[in-house]
Design a protein around this motif. Structure first.
Motif, short mmCIF file in Angstrom:
data_model
loop_
_atom_site.label_atom_id
_atom_site.label_comp_id
_atom_site.label_asym_id
_atom_site.label_seq_id
_atom_site.Cartn_x
_atom_site.Cartn_y
_atom_site.Cartn_z
N MET A 178 4.32 -3.25 74.66
CA MET A 178 4.21 -4.34 73.69
C MET A 178 3.33 -3.90 72.53
N LYS A 179 2.24 -3.20 72.83
CA LYS A 179 1.35 -2.71 71.79
C LYS A 179 1.96 -1.45 71.18
N ALA A 180 2.08 -1.46 69.85
CA ALA A 180 2.83 -0.39 69.19
C ALA A 180 2.09 0.95 69.22
N GLY A 181 0.80 0.95 68.83
CA GLY A 181 0.08 2.22 68.75
C GLY A 181 0.72 3.20 67.78
N SER A 215 2.44 -7.38 59.67
CA SER A 215 2.19 -6.97 61.06
C SER A 215 2.76 -7.99 62.04
N ASP A 216 2.64 -9.26 61.70
CA ASP A 216 3.17 -10.31 62.57
C ASP A 216 4.69 -10.24 62.64
N SER A 217 5.33 -10.03 61.49
CA SER A 217 6.79 -9.88 61.47
C SER A 217 7.21 -8.67 62.28
N TYR A 218 6.47 -7.59 62.13
CA TYR A 218 6.76 -6.38 62.90
C TYR A 218 6.61 -6.65 64.39
N ARG A 219 5.53 -7.32 64.79
CA ARG A 219 5.27 -7.57 66.21
C ARG A 219 6.41 -8.37 66.83
N LYS A 220 6.88 -9.39 66.13
CA LYS A 220 7.97 -10.22 66.67
C LYS A 220 9.25 -9.40 66.84
N LEU A 221 9.54 -8.57 65.85
CA LEU A 221 10.75 -7.76 65.95
C LEU A 221 10.61 -6.73 67.07
N THR A 234 11.26 -8.39 70.29
CA THR A 234 12.69 -8.61 70.48
C THR A 234 13.33 -7.36 71.10
N PHE A 235 12.98 -6.22 70.57
CA PHE A 235 13.50 -4.97 71.14
C PHE A 235 13.00 -4.77 72.57
N ARG A 236 11.74 -5.08 72.80
CA ARG A 236 11.16 -4.90 74.14
C ARG A 236 11.89 -5.78 75.15
N TYR A 237 12.17 -7.02 74.75
CA TYR A 237 12.90 -7.92 75.65
C TYR A 237 14.30 -7.36 75.94
N PHE A 264 10.29 4.82 62.39
CA PHE A 264 9.62 5.33 63.58
C PHE A 264 9.90 4.44 64.79
N THR A 265 9.76 3.15 64.62
CA THR A 265 9.96 2.22 65.73
C THR A 265 11.39 2.24 66.22
N ALA A 266 12.36 2.31 65.31
CA ALA A 266 13.76 2.38 65.71
C ALA A 266 14.01 3.63 66.55
N GLU A 267 13.39 4.73 66.17
CA GLU A 267 13.54 5.95 66.97
C GLU A 267 12.91 5.78 68.34
N GLU A 268 11.73 5.17 68.38
CA GLU A 268 11.06 4.93 69.67
C GLU A 268 11.92 4.03 70.56
N VAL A 269 12.50 2.99 69.98
CA VAL A 269 13.36 2.07 70.74
C VAL A 269 14.58 2.81 71.28
N TRP A 270 15.22 3.58 70.43
CA TRP A 270 16.44 4.31 70.82
C TRP A 270 16.15 5.31 71.94
N GLN A 271 15.08 6.05 71.77
CA GLN A 271 14.74 7.06 72.78
C GLN A 271 14.30 6.41 74.09
N SER A 272 13.77 5.21 74.01
CA SER A 272 13.36 4.51 75.22
C SER A 272 14.57 4.15 76.07
N ARG A 273 15.67 3.82 75.43
CA ARG A 273 16.88 3.48 76.19
C ARG A 273 17.78 4.69 76.42
N PHE A 274 17.86 5.57 75.44
CA PHE A 274 18.74 6.74 75.55
C PHE A 274 17.95 8.01 75.29
N PRO A 275 17.05 8.38 76.20
CA PRO A 275 16.23 9.58 75.98
C PRO A 275 17.09 10.84 75.89
N SER A 276 16.73 11.69 74.93
CA SER A 276 17.50 12.92 74.72
C SER A 276 16.65 13.89 73.92
#
Length: 957
Positions: free
Chosen positions: A24-27, A705-711, A714-717, A824-836
């Motif tokens: 949840m925490k971006a870092g 930051s708040d808009s980013y956190r909500k989005l 959404t990806f985390r869910y 960056f976040t989109a890459e992190e999200v993608w790699q979290s589901r489809f690591p390669s």
């Protein structure tokens, strides 16, 4: 013994909760550098070029920042916006290369090198030019490397391994080649005109290098004795009064100007008669402190009666230049808005002065040198100055003191407030100064050019000749022919270009309509020289294609330094003798350099004749890069170098003020990146209405930051809800419940709008559409309703499978939509589901969505349901506050429209029961609560027991 009831069973281990390691925490500050490193190893930019090879190309041509200092918020905003556009074009399937570049020549870099010299008590003029240029090159190389790393840290993807630099040898050769095209076509002349000049930097400045600041100047009223007035002889002996805020121009005065239709009077002032505009009697009386009463008027007449009159300079006793009569000349620029209605003329130091005096054969005398000092041989104040020194021009300074001694100074005060031009680099005042410069004419026909012979110029302060190495006749510009002028071509090109926002077309149109000839010369050392040979006898520049070709090739082999070597005879070849030619030492205006970037970047890499799809810079570039690129391309190619131009506003602090170190309100993008990550900054850029000036501060960043956190959530869910999803679970659209089909319908609508926003470069709208869809359509509606099915339905249940199928579609769409903005976040999200090891979200293209049959569109119906759901939620809220119900699950509802069956509506509203009624009403349910799904249902007889569904799921677990 009392029986103790058995504790209720805990069913948490039977609920299918989302599972993901995505935090949840971006870092971001810590993660982003690792992602950058991964992209570098993948060679992501080059891989994309390979993947998009042969596709429609989209070229955003980068406007070059100066290689000087760390990046600031304006840089960050500009580069992020460009990157979002390039990535979005790539997402839409185009080959979208991005070649970053730098402006490496010119005054900003010279100034920094000179600052280092001054700190060491060294004089730049004592350093060999090749050594000075080498130090400038090294300085530029250093900051190119620094800024490159800072831009990459923003997530900007481009050809960082091979950027364009205006100081690369090929670039310098191209720049001089473009100059020589102007020369060969006759679109180049040398003449004397007043240009904005910096006495501190000792060079001419372009308008884009000047900023205006409010200052307090000395204002003076000076009397010129009239010695001849053929149309009004009674004025002889009277004094024409002029008013000026530039006392230093009085020692270079050559004429007086009047308005032909202005009413003037000759009125007694103390012991003399003075001539001023009647309309200005009161304001002049206030300044000079003398009574100017209408009963003391001895003459009244229109300015046209001053034709043929002459006056003498207050310092006429010095002889020579100062003893010559000063003619009265008609000027249509003379008004009665301020002053006296008479204007003193110095063709050396004013555009109107120059043009008017030129018509009557009054030439500049070049009394003020490059440092703002009067020439040593000037009869009055020779060797003194500088003319921008406040004490020098003050009411008690030497100019006013001498005028006061002659009796000519009627008033002087150091209190006139006005806006005045300053060098944006040195912050020092600039002056208008006539100097020998090279010009590209705006109003000469372009098909044939002519050059003119040189003449000599006479007069200096003591009446001796002072001939500059150019012809005064040249100031009229090149000869005419039947072709279109550069101004006409440029205006046609502006009309053929798409301007974003549309209002910016009016701005650049007015600038080009009213601009003077383009001054392309600078009296500096670090730049591309004006590589011309001028015949010492005729004053013509040599126009020989063979010589020009040798010059270009020399620059290509050795850079512009070739012009400073001892090889000019070799460049001339055997047909010419170097002794017959002056080697021009001026360098090109850096705006000419950057105006040529389309040639050595766009055309050089993608083919001759190729032009950029888009230029994108701040709104100040209408007078800068947009215009210099336009004029350069129109002068050599007859068209603009771009199809469209987008302008953005400036980044201001949180209170809407311009950022400055003195105010202490500078927001450092590098600090934001280091603390919060680049994606937060990117989110801010995309969320702003960047067509206008934008604010950035703690509150603004908190919103981003708040808009980013909500989005991110959404990806985390979605990642958690899709854990273990595979193709065997997918459900056809036709077999899905209405709610899933409705969400796909909404996704299709959003998809269309997002694409339109991306194609129109409206990323404020794009980001708002994306975040609103994620927050309102998904998190607050779809996810909220379907969490019961996700958590509690059997894994094989069609509704649950349909929900997960739609989540998969949503995931693939949203991660793509987010990628241009949150790279960056989109890459992190993608790699979290489809690591390669070798994949990237940025290789993906715009999502292909499931098609919905026309009769399967349920949008209108579900919009009504959503509206009713809002009403239900509002009706429940008072009972929740009163603690009548603790959650909506304890509520029974009546509604006026049963848009679905009762069970489906109860599920959509997340309530216990829905029945028809006249209005929306709420009561507490009597149903008991299921111990697993927590719904209140009729089949549950005791709180904690299972409903039928949960009992079956648990039994088959």
């Amino acid at each position: 013994m009392t029986d103790t009831p058995a504790p209720a069973r805990d069913y948490r281990d039977t609920v299918f909760l989302p599972k993901t390691d995505f935090p949840m925490k971006a870092g971001l500050a810590a993660k982003e550098p690792a992602i950058l490193e991964r992209w570098a190893k993948l060679g992501i930019y080059d891989r994309l070029r390979e993947q998009r090879l042969g596709r429609e190309r989209f070229i955003l041509h980068d406007g070059p920042p100066y290689a000087n200092g760390d990046i600031h918020m304006g840089h960050a905003m500009n580069k992020v916006l460009k990157d979002i556009i390039v990535r979005s074009q790539s997402l839409m399937g185009k080959d979208a290369p991005y070649v970053p570049g730098w402006d490496c020549h010119g005054l900003p870099i010279e100034w920094k090198v000179e600052e280092a010299y001054r700190a060491k008590k060294l004089n730049k003029d004592d350093v060999p030019v090749d050594q000075f240029r080498a130090e400038c090159r090294a300085y530029a190389e250093k900051w190119v490397a620094v800024q490159k790393g800072e831009f990459e840290r923003l997530g900007v993807m481009g050809d960082w391994a091979d950027p364009y630099l205006t100081m690369k040898y090929d670039a310098e050769a191209t720049i001089v080649g473009e100059l020589l095209k102007f020369a060969e076509s006759g679109q180049l002349y040398r003449g004397a005109k007043p240009v904005m000049w910096s006495p501190v930097e000792k060079t001419a400045l372009a308008e884009a290098e000047v900023e205006y600041e409010d200052i307090v100047s000395t204002q003076i009223d000076v009397a010129f004795e009239i010695v001849d007035a053929p149309n009004a002889p009674e004025l002889v002996g009277a004094h024409a009064v002029i008013w000026t805020t530039t006392p230093w121009t009085i020692p270079v005065n050559q004429a007086l100007s009047y308005g032909a239709e202005i009413e003037y009077v000759c009125v007694l002032a103390d012991d003399r008669y003075v001539v001023i505009a009647e309309h200005l009697l009161d304001s002049v009386r206030t300044r000079i402190g003398f009574d100017l009463w209408s009963e003391n008027i001895k003459w009244r007449g229109k300015g046209s009666q001053l034709e043929g009159a002459t006056a003498r300079h207050p310092m006429h006793t010095l002889g020579g230049f100062f003893a010559k009569p000063r003619p009265f000349l008609p000027g249509d620029f003379v008004t009665t808005d301020a002053g006296t209605g008479l204007v003193h003329m110095s063709p050396d130091h004013g555009e109107d002065d120059f043009e008017l005096c030129k018509q009557y054969g009054v030439d500049p005398v070049f009394a003020v040198d490059g440092a703002g000092m009067y020439r040593a041989d000037w009869a009055w104040l020779g060797g003194q100055g500088s003319v921008i020194n406040k004490k020098f021009v003050a009411a008690d300074g030497p100019i006013c003191t001498d005028l006061r001694a002659t009796g000519a100074l009627l008033a002087a005060s150091d209190d006139f407030k006005h806006s005045y031009p300053h060098s944006w680099r040195s912050k020092a005042k600039v002056i208008f100064r006539a100097t020998p410069q090279w010009f590209i004419p705006m109003d000469a026909a372009t098909s044939v050019g002519t050059q003119r012979a040189s003449t000599s110029l006479s007069t200096n302060g003591v009446g001796d000749a002072a001939a500059p190495p150019f012809a005064l006749s040249e100031v009229a510009g090149p000869g005419s022919s039947n072709g279109a002028t550069l101004r006409e071509i440029a205006l046609d090109a502006i009309a053929a270009t798409t301007w974003i926002p549309a209002r910016s077309e009016n701005r650049i149109t007015s600038m080009v309509q009213g601009r003077p000839d383009w001054v392309i010369s600078r009296q500096r050392a670090w730049g591309v020289p004006i590589a011309l040979f001028v015949n010492r006898v005729t004053g013509q520049y040599l126009n020989d294609p063979a010589v020009n070709a040798r010059i270009v090739e020399a620059f290509r082999q050795n850079g512009a330094d070739a012009w400073y070597a001892d090889g000019h005879q070799a460049l001339l070849g055997p047909d010419y003798d170097l002794a017959d030619y002056e080697v021009v030492k001026d360098i090109l205006d850096v705006w000419f350099d950057s105006g040529c970037t389309h040639v050595f970047t766009v055309e050089a890499r993608y083919g001759e004749g190729t032009r950029a799809n888009l230029y994108l810079e701040g709104s100040d570039q209408h007078r800068g890069w947009f215009q210099s690129s336009l004029l350069e391309s129109c002068g050599t190619r007859g068209r603009a170098p771009y199809d469209a131009v987008l302008t953005h506003g400036f980044a201001l602090d949180g209170q809407g003020r311009k950022m400055s170190k003195s105010l202490g309100n500078v927001v450092d993008p590098l600090k934001i990146i280091g603390e919060s990550g680049a994606d937060i900054l990117r989110m801010w850029v995309a969320s702003t209405d960047y067509f206008d000036d934008v604010k950035i501060g703690k509150e603004v960043l908190a919103t981003a930051s708040d808009s980013y956190r909500k989005l991110r959530n959404t990806f985390r869910y979605m990642l958690g809800a899709l854990e273990g999803f595979d193709e065997s679970e997918r459900v056809a659209v036709s077999d899905m419940p209405e709610l899933e089909r409705y969400v796909l319908h909404r996704l299709g609508m959003i998809d269309t709008e997002l694409r339109q926003a991306a194609e129109g470069y409206e990323f404020n709208r794009y980001t708002r559409l994306l975040t609103d869809f994620a927050n309102e359509d998904l998190s607050a509606f779809f996810f909220d309703i379907r969490k019961d099915s996700l958590y509690c339905d059997a894994p094989g249940d069609v509704k649950r499978r349909a929900y997960r199928t739609v989540l998969d579609v949503l995931f693939h769409a949203l991660v793509r939509y987010a990628a241009p903005v949150l790279c960056f976040t989109a890459e992190e999200v993608w790699q979290s589901r489809f690591p390669s090891d070798d994949s990237s979200v940025h290789y993906l293209e715009w999502p292909s969505l499931p098609s919905l049959d026309a009769d399967d569109v349920v949008g209108a119906k579900w919009q009504e349901i959503r509206a009713l759901r809002v009403a239900v939620t509002e009706a429940i809220e008072p009972l929740r506050r009163e603690k009548t119900v603790r959650s909506s699950l304890e509520a029974e509802i009546t509604v006026p429209a049963m848009l679905l069956d009762a069970n489906a509506l109860a599920e959509a509203f997340i309530v216990a029961k829905v029945t028809p009624g006249d209005t929306v009403t709420v009561t507490r349910t009597d149903f008991h609560k299921c111990g697993r799904c927590w719904r209140h249902l009729p089949e549950v007889t005791t709180d904690g027991e299972l409903c039928d569904r949960c009992e079956e799921v648990v039994a088959h677990a």
